[in-house]
Design an enzyme around this catalytic site. Structure first.
Site: not given
Ligand code: GLN
Length: 525
Positions: A15-16, A145-146, A184, A377, A381, A502, A504
């Site tokens: 539901l957010g 939920d239990i 409803k 990541c 690679q 990462h 992001e």
């Molecule tokens: N599988 C790769 C590692 O363990 C990259 C992991 C990832 O992309 N988060 O290094």
């Protein structure tokens, strides 16, 4: 005096609740309060780190290296707070803490029970956050939920003990029946009854709905559920999740919560920068298509990457349209066609062999055709492996995660070699990184030292560093302590950057990540 806001959900999942919790946080911050938001997940895993993304979506990583639920990503993107392990608690963590204490002899002589030992541990995790004005605790799962029973019991006790320093915001669903042309409210009534049977009276109801709810419906819900009319708000479908805080403010959700908590309401804050962001979002027309090359064909699997791309688009005055390209289906024969609709590619993180050859083919195409490419990541690679195979001439180059070859250009980190446990044992959390002067990334970041979050076991093999640099792929970001390579780039190309970390995870609504902003800008050229 810290105050506590519990967010529960009923009727159905998805539901957010995370968005509503983040929005409440945002609105309270706008009033000048300090906040934190924590997520309680009723499953027994210690953390979602070992969960398949198909089960639970993306695994989000905090600066202190906790693998958490993707809702923490919403919390950070909305509010700009930096979460830590205290923000993510699972049933598994609770039980583990209690069992560890039992073995240690802390409860000597006592029988360990769900009530009070498990519930006390939950209460401790909630009350432990007492440095902020408001703690928002989102309870995962659905009422009934239990698994969530001990969490509800802890909330019941806390509401009793804290009096008007605690409120419960309950989120439910009001379905629309097309055949009857009716909305409803019965499921909401049942869900509130279920909550009441656990001894919890919700103070505020947020009704999730696809259609606008009339005052009549709100009055009906208020009357049946013992909730004030002004405390019944609706959460209609929005074109963007970032409009939710504004919609909640318009309906007075934050004011209702403050009133219930006995806090003076005061003036409604203007939230100028948020509105500025929404205006940018609404005015963006030009579409930029970016290929997301990954193996999970599921929106939530790359949640933070998707959000970071679209936020970066907004600040570039464009709409990013993400085209998911399943790397398992990319071949040398079809790569031109697969990438024909996009102006740049982002190669996703991941684990294991599945889909990696397609990622490598896509990256070769991008490198040869000077198409902007962003590797994150595992994506980074794959950039390194593609370069080894096709430029350095090591046809068998690979990561030791996939195959042991004479050319493991991506190799296991030394301190990972003796680890046998799977959970929480990767290189996790924020690490420092020094950027090479004159590199593209140094220019993009605009600062020589950065800190970014990691989640991986394997790394660039430094034995090959010189060879890469001589041939045009530069190692432009390194960790000052370990010398590990964190960023590679090919400066002769328009935008070809791979990060072992990462980025992001740290892109937020008001502070989009510079790498994403720069990448989208280049894709828009
Ligand atoms: N599988 C790769 C590692 O363990 C990259 C992991 C990832 O992309 N988060 O290094």
């Amino acid at each position: 005096m810290t105050r506590y806001i519990f967010v529960t959900g009923g009727v159905v999942s998805s539901l957010g609740k995370g968005i509503i919790s983040a929005s409440i946080g945002k609105l309270l911050q706008a009033r000048g309060y300090s906040i934190t938001i924590q997520k309680f997940d009723p499953y027994i895993n210690i953390d979602p780190g070992t969960l398949n993304p198909y089960e639970h979506g993306e695994c989000y990583v905090t600066v202190d290296g906790t693998e958490t639920d993707l809702d923490l990503g919403h919390y950070e993107r909305f509010t700009g707070i930096r979460t830590t392990q205290a923000n993510s608690v699972t049933t598994g963590k609770i039980y583990k803490a209690v069992i560890d204490k039992e073995r240690h002899g802390d409860y000597l002589g006592k029988t360990i029970q769900v009530v009070p030992h498990i519930t006390d541990e939950i209460k401790h995790r909630i009350m432990h956050n007492d440095e902020v004005d408001f703690v928002i605790s989102e309870i995962g799962g659905t009422i009934g939920d239990i698994e969530s029973a001990p969490f509800l019991e802890a909330i019941r006790q806390l509401k009793w003990e804290l009096g008007n320093r605690a409120v419960c915001v309950h989120l439910t669903f009001v379905p629309y029946l097309k055949a009857a042309d009716e909305l409803k409210t019965k499921p909401t009534q049942h869900s509130v009854k279920e909550l009441q049977s656990a001894g919890i009276q919700p103070d505020v109801l947020v009704l999730r709905t696809e259609k606008h709810l009339s005052d009549g419906i709100r009055q009906k819900v208020a009357a049946f559920c013992n909730v004030d009319l002004e405390c019944v708000v609706q959460s209609e479908d929005m074109p963007s999740i970032y409009e939710v805080p504004v919609s909640m403010q318009r309906q007075g959700l934050d004011a209702a919560i403050l009133r219930k908590l006995g806090v003076p309401v005061g003036e409604t804050p203007k939230m100028e920068s948020w509105h500025h962001f929404l205006e940018l979002q609404q005015s963006a027309e030009k579409v930029v298509r970016i290929g997301l090359v990954g193996k999970y064909d599921l929106q939530d699997a790359y949640k933070s990457i998707r959000e970071s791309l679209s936020l970066a688009g907004i600040y570039n005055h464009v709409k990013v349209k993400i085209e998911f390209i399943n790397s398992e289906n990319i071949t040398k024969e079809n790569v031109t066609e697969k990438l024909s609709e996009v102006t740049g590619i982002l190669v996703c993180p991941g684990f294991g062999q599945r889909g990696i050859e397609g990622k490598i083919i896509a990256l070769e195409y991008a490198r040869m055709h000077d198409m902007p490419a962003f590797g994150i990541c595992l994506g980074m690679q794959m950039m390194v492996i593609e370069f080894a195979r096709n430029v350095l001439g090591y046809k068998d180059a690979n990561s030791s995660e996939m195959a042991d070859t004479p050319h493991n250009v991506i190799d296991m980190m030394e301190d990972q070699k003796n680890i046998t446990n799977m959970g929480g044992t990767m290189r996790l959390g924020a690490y420092g990184c020094e950027l090479r002067k004159g590199s593209k990334v140094a220019e993009i970041y605009g600062e020589p030292k950065i800190s970014e979050r990691h989640r991986h076991r394997y790394e660039f093999n430094n034995n090959y560093k010189e060879e890469y640099e001589k041939n045009g792929m530069q190692c432009v970001g390194t960790n000052p302590e370990s010398g590990l390579v964190e960023i590679v780039e090919i400066p002769s190309l328009r935008w070809y950057i791979g990060t072992q970390f990462h980025p992001e995870y740290s892109s937020t609504v008001l502070h989009p990540h510079p790498l994403f902003v720069s990448f989208v800008k280049e894709c828009n050229k």
